[in-house]
Scaffold this motif. Structure first.
Motif, PDB file in Angstrom:
ATOM      1  N   ILE A   1     -63.166-145.884-117.386  1.00 57.15           N
ATOM      2  CA  ILE A   1     -63.498-147.136-116.700  1.00 57.15           C
ATOM      3  C   ILE A   1     -63.472-147.755-115.482  1.00 57.15           C
ATOM      4  N   PHE A   2     -62.258-147.245-114.886  1.00 53.95           N
ATOM      5  CA  PHE A   2     -61.930-147.857-113.327  1.00 53.95           C
ATOM      6  C   PHE A   2     -62.769-147.280-112.521  1.00 53.95           C
ATOM      7  N   ALA A   3     -63.400-145.945-112.841  1.00 54.30           N
ATOM      8  CA  ALA A   3     -64.366-145.528-111.767  1.00 54.30           C
ATOM      9  C   ALA A   3     -65.535-146.179-111.831  1.00 54.30           C
ATOM     10  N   LEU A   4     -65.886-146.928-113.014  1.00 56.28           N
ATOM     11  CA  LEU A   4     -67.398-147.764-112.732  1.00 56.28           C
ATOM     12  C   LEU A   4     -66.964-149.094-112.230  1.00 56.28           C
ATOM     13  N   THR A   5     -65.822-149.668-112.773  1.00 56.71           N
ATOM     14  CA  THR A   5     -65.265-150.553-111.901  1.00 56.71           C
ATOM     15  C   THR A   5     -65.021-150.759-110.454  1.00 56.71           C
ATOM     16  N   SER A   6     -64.585-149.561-109.941  1.00 55.08           N
ATOM     17  CA  SER A   6     -64.431-149.406-108.596  1.00 55.08           C
ATOM     18  C   SER A   6     -66.058-149.216-107.838  1.00 55.08           C
ATOM     19  N   LEU A   7     -66.768-148.514-108.822  1.00 52.66           N
ATOM     20  CA  LEU A   7     -68.070-148.634-108.172  1.00 52.66           C
ATOM     21  C   LEU A   7     -68.877-149.777-108.014  1.00 52.66           C
ATOM     22  N   VAL A   8     -68.587-150.766-108.867  1.00 52.47           N
ATOM     23  CA  VAL A   8     -69.259-151.918-108.916  1.00 52.47           C
ATOM     24  C   VAL A   8     -68.601-152.883-107.939  1.00 52.47           C
ATOM     25  N   ILE A   9     -67.222-152.849-107.852  1.00 50.32           N
ATOM     26  CA  ILE A   9     -66.553-153.754-106.672  1.00 50.32           C
ATOM     27  C   ILE A   9     -66.893-153.178-105.509  1.00 50.32           C
ATOM     28  N   GLY A  10     -67.080-151.837-105.116  1.00 51.87           N
ATOM     29  CA  GLY A  10     -67.328-151.377-103.812  1.00 51.87           C
ATOM     30  C   GLY A  10     -68.903-151.746-103.386  1.00 51.87           C
ATOM     31  N   ARG A  11     -69.853-151.780-104.406  1.00 47.44           N
ATOM     32  CA  ARG A  11     -71.204-152.296-104.070  1.00 47.44           C
ATOM     33  C   ARG A  11     -71.060-153.530-103.976  1.00 47.44           C
ATOM     34  N   LEU A  12     -70.437-154.362-104.371  1.00 44.96           N
ATOM     35  CA  LEU A  12     -70.426-156.004-104.307  1.00 44.96           C
ATOM     36  C   LEU A  12     -69.932-156.262-102.780  1.00 44.96           C
ATOM     37  N   ILE A  13     -68.703-155.402-102.552  1.00 48.42           N
ATOM     38  CA  ILE A  13     -68.383-155.760-101.299  1.00 48.42           C
ATOM     39  C   ILE A  13     -69.144-155.471-100.174  1.00 48.42           C
ATOM     40  N   LEU A  14     -70.128-154.262-100.281  1.00 51.29           N
ATOM     41  CA  LEU A  14     -70.812-153.652 -99.190  1.00 51.29           C
ATOM     42  C   LEU A  14     -72.271-154.567 -99.194  1.00 51.29           C
ATOM     43  N   SER A  15     -72.587-154.997-100.329  1.00 53.50           N
ATOM     44  CA  SER A  15     -74.005-155.605-100.425  1.00 53.50           C
ATOM     45  C   SER A  15     -74.033-157.064-100.397  1.00 53.50           C
TER      46      SER A  15
END
Length: 88
Positions: A1-15
């Motif tokens: 679950i943390f992998a998907l959370t980290s993916l979403v957070i990373g995308r939000l920070i970048l976009s």
């Protein structure tokens, strides 16, 4: 679950043009990729993949993520506190 959370957070920070630095978004994306590889290694019993992805994410990438996030949030809190502090 943390992998998907980290993916979403990373995308939000970048976009979203976040106040958080872009490097933190890239670290989050790298962490999510390594965690997904770790999951795949566990599912298929690929010991070299488990050791490589698990070791890299647990010893290097994940601590960089948490330390970086903590320091950035402390900086943001200090800036917010300075803006709202009454002038003397």
């Amino acid at each position: 679950i943390f992998a998907l959370t980290s993916l979403v957070i990373g995308r939000l920070i970048l976009s979203r043009g976040s106040t958080l630095p872009r490097w933190l978004g890239y670290v989050a994306l790298l962490n999510s990729i390594l965690l997904i590889l770790l999951f795949i290694g566990n599912v298929f019993g690929l010991v070299p993949l488990i050791l490589a992805a698990g070791g890299t994410t647990s010893i290097i990438v994940n601590p960089i993520w948490w330390i970086g996030l903590g320091t950035q949030l402390q900086k943001e809190q200090a800036v917010m506190h300075a803006r709202t502090a009454p002038a003397e």
